[in-house]
Design an enzyme around this catalytic site. Structure first.
Site, mmCIF file in Angstrom:
data_model
loop_
_atom_site.group_PDB
_atom_site.id
_atom_site.type_symbol
_atom_site.label_atom_id
_atom_site.label_comp_id
_atom_site.label_asym_id
_atom_site.label_seq_id
_atom_site.Cartn_x
_atom_site.Cartn_y
_atom_site.Cartn_z
ATOM 1 N N PRO A 74 0.833 -1.208 0.000
ATOM 2 C CA PRO A 74 0.000 0.000 0.000
ATOM 3 C C PRO A 74 0.865 1.254 0.000
ATOM 4 C CG PRO A 74 -0.768 -1.579 1.631
ATOM 5 C CD PRO A 74 0.555 -2.079 1.152
ATOM 6 N N CYS A 75 0.308 2.345 -0.525
ATOM 7 C CA CYS A 75 1.118 3.562 -0.694
ATOM 8 C C CYS A 75 0.752 4.637 0.309
ATOM 9 C CB CYS A 75 0.979 4.105 -2.109
ATOM 10 S SG CYS A 75 -0.711 4.559 -2.557
ATOM 11 N N GLN A 76 0.055 4.313 1.404
ATOM 12 C CA GLN A 76 -0.295 5.337 2.383
ATOM 13 C C GLN A 76 0.954 6.040 2.907
ATOM 14 O OE1 GLN A 76 -1.520 2.317 2.308
ATOM 15 N NE2 GLN A 76 -3.683 2.249 2.815
ATOM 16 N N TYR A 127 3.085 7.752 1.509
ATOM 17 C CA TYR A 127 4.264 7.816 0.649
ATOM 18 C C TYR A 127 4.633 9.254 0.303
ATOM 19 C CZ TYR A 127 7.472 7.492 -3.170
ATOM 20 O OH TYR A 127 8.578 7.661 -3.931
#
Length: 479
Positions: free
Chosen positions: A87-89, A91
């Site tokens: 997941p890219c939370q 980023y």
């Protein structure tokens, strides 16, 4: 292969079908981890299966711990391929500087936990040194807080870790999945492999609905396609290819579900303990349905699937029946209001007296969904039998209104098995847990058929390298 953020195993299943051996997986969700273990290691000894079924938190487990637990030896020699979709939370607050730092300093991720999951993925690459890599994520990863995450990952892989990397925005409908699912895929091979990276050519062709074009253009805004960057435009085929696999071809051969119409459905948690036989059929099965029943290693149970169960939604049955195919929530709400008005007229005509406002309000609340029309236009959608379905999301574990069955006579949302079919999981693939966790696992997964197409390109690159240089790794067990 090592599968990180493995979920229930969509990527693993595709790679297995392409000839890879699934040696290990890291997955935090304990139910998804059990599903993965059961399907890929269910034949192994109970103590080995138990190790595979453990939920593992990638933020605090090292590659060496994984290989030690599973008897795979040195992590640098254990895996040829590493796959996953971190997941890219958070980023956007990390960016390429932190990625470059991780590439140079293996413990850098401990300094700044923001965006930790991508950093951990790079850490696993650095330690295990796989020959090939697959990373999957949502389109927003191309334009996340002003960052093109995949572009920056590709840059780090190429400049700091010794890989050739390319990424593309691919819709699974062009590869035989009965679902219009846009996802970004990054493929990379180590420079030792000395092979060009190729994305699979489309096997099917269609014109995507207009809404997809807008979403894709926003996602691609930060992608530089014209100056030799790592992005590659996906192949959408030509009109001479077969059309997309439709919802009817994908799920039309499964048994109708009507217990809710007969007053026999229960509101209790739906467990997978009763097989549902396939109906007798005239003629041949659609090619896709046949594949779902005969997938090698995951053939359909002889007595039928046990997860062909649905959510109990008595308020909405008549709405589902009356909605037009292809209609969204505004049409569903309007249909519910019309049915409510018809009910009021009928009651007043039979009772020869007007209902009170309080009585009308009670009936309205019992018949009309409470969601604001403008806030949830896409929350409901009734499938078209002649078209692929929209993207299956993890939240189908909460309501499933986004995928209402196209058959008005059944007047219901799709079952767990139908969701699995639409995501291209074969009928012999078993989901652990009850109905809601199974829906969530399916919605979170990469479609196995899409994964298989990508796995085939990686396999072919590695085989070409082996044939050219005799660069063959001896399996750990043989060593």
């Amino acid at each position: 292969m090592l599968d990180l953020f493995a979920g229930c195993g969509g990527i693993s299943l595709g790679f297995r079908a392409a000839g890879f051996r699934i040696d290990a997986a890291v997955e935090l969700d304990p139910i998804a981890a059990q599903t993965h273990a059961l399907n890929f290691h269910g034949h192994e000894a109970p103590e080995v299966l138990a190790q595979h079924a453990r939920g593992r938190d990638i933020t605090n487990v090292e590659p060496a711990e994984v290989t030690a637990d599973l008897g795979l030896g040195d992590p640098e020699r254990a895996f040829d391929v590493l796959v996953g979709g971190p997941p890219c939370q958070a980023y956007a607050r990390v960016g390429r500087a932190k990625l470059r730092e991780v590439a140079d300093h293996p413990s850098a991720y401990k300094i700044d936990p923001r965006g930790n999951l991508y950093l951990r993925y790079l850490h696993y690459i650095r330690v295990t040194k796989p020959l090939a890599i697959l990373i999957e994520n949502v389109p927003d990863v191309l334009n996340y807080g002003g960052h093109n995450v995949m572009g920056e990952i590709a840059e780090v892989l190429e400049k700091d870790l010794g890989y050739r990397a390319r990424y593309s925005l691919i819709n699974s409908a062009f590869h035989g999945v009965p679902q219009m699912r846009d996802r970004v895929y990054l493929l990379a091979v180590h420079e030792e492999v000395d092979q060009e990276i190729k994305f699979p050519r489309a096997t099917h062709h269609m014109i995507l609905p207009s809404g997809y074009g807008g979403t894709r253009s926003v996602a691609l805004r930060l992608v530089d396609m014209f100056e030799g960057g790592a992005f590659e435009e996906a192949d959408h085929g030509t009109p001479d290819l077969p059309g997309p696999v439709t919802a009817a071809e994908a799920i039309g051969d499964l048994s109708p579900i009507t217990l809710h119409l007969e007053g026999k459905a229960k509101k209790a948690a739906q467990r997978f303990d009763v097989p549902v036989a396939y109906p007798k059929r005239q003629g041949t099965l659609p090619t896709y349905a046949k594949l779902m029943r005969t997938w090698t290693g995951f053939e359909a149970p002889t007595d039928g699937p046990r997860d062909h169960v649905i959510r109990f939604l008595p308020r909405d049955t008549e709405i589902f029946r009356a909605m037009p195919n292809g209609a969204e929530y505004p049409a569903a709400h309007a249909t519910a209001v019309r049915l409510y008005e018809e009910r009021i007229r009928d009651l007043e005509q039979r009772g020869k007296a007007r209902l009170t406002e309080s009585e009308k309000t009670t009936i309205f609340r019992a018949m009309v969904p409470p969601y604001p029309i403008g806030s949830f236009p896409n929350r409901w959608w009734k499938l078209r039998s002649d078209f692929p379905v929209r993207t299956l999301m993890a939240h189908i574990g909460k309501d499933t209104y986004s995928h209402i069955h196209f058959d008005s006579m059944q007047a219901r949302v799709i079952s767990v098995r139908e969701a699995a079919r639409l995501q291209s999981f074969p009928d012999g693939f078993t989901f652990c847990g009850t109905m809601n966790p199974a829906y969530r696992q399916i919605g979170n997964a990469v479609p196995p058929l899409m994964a298989k197409r990508l796995a085939e390109t990686i396999r072919d690159s590695l085989l070409r390298a082996c044939n050219r240089t005799a660069m063959v790794r001896v399996p750990v067990a043989a060593e």
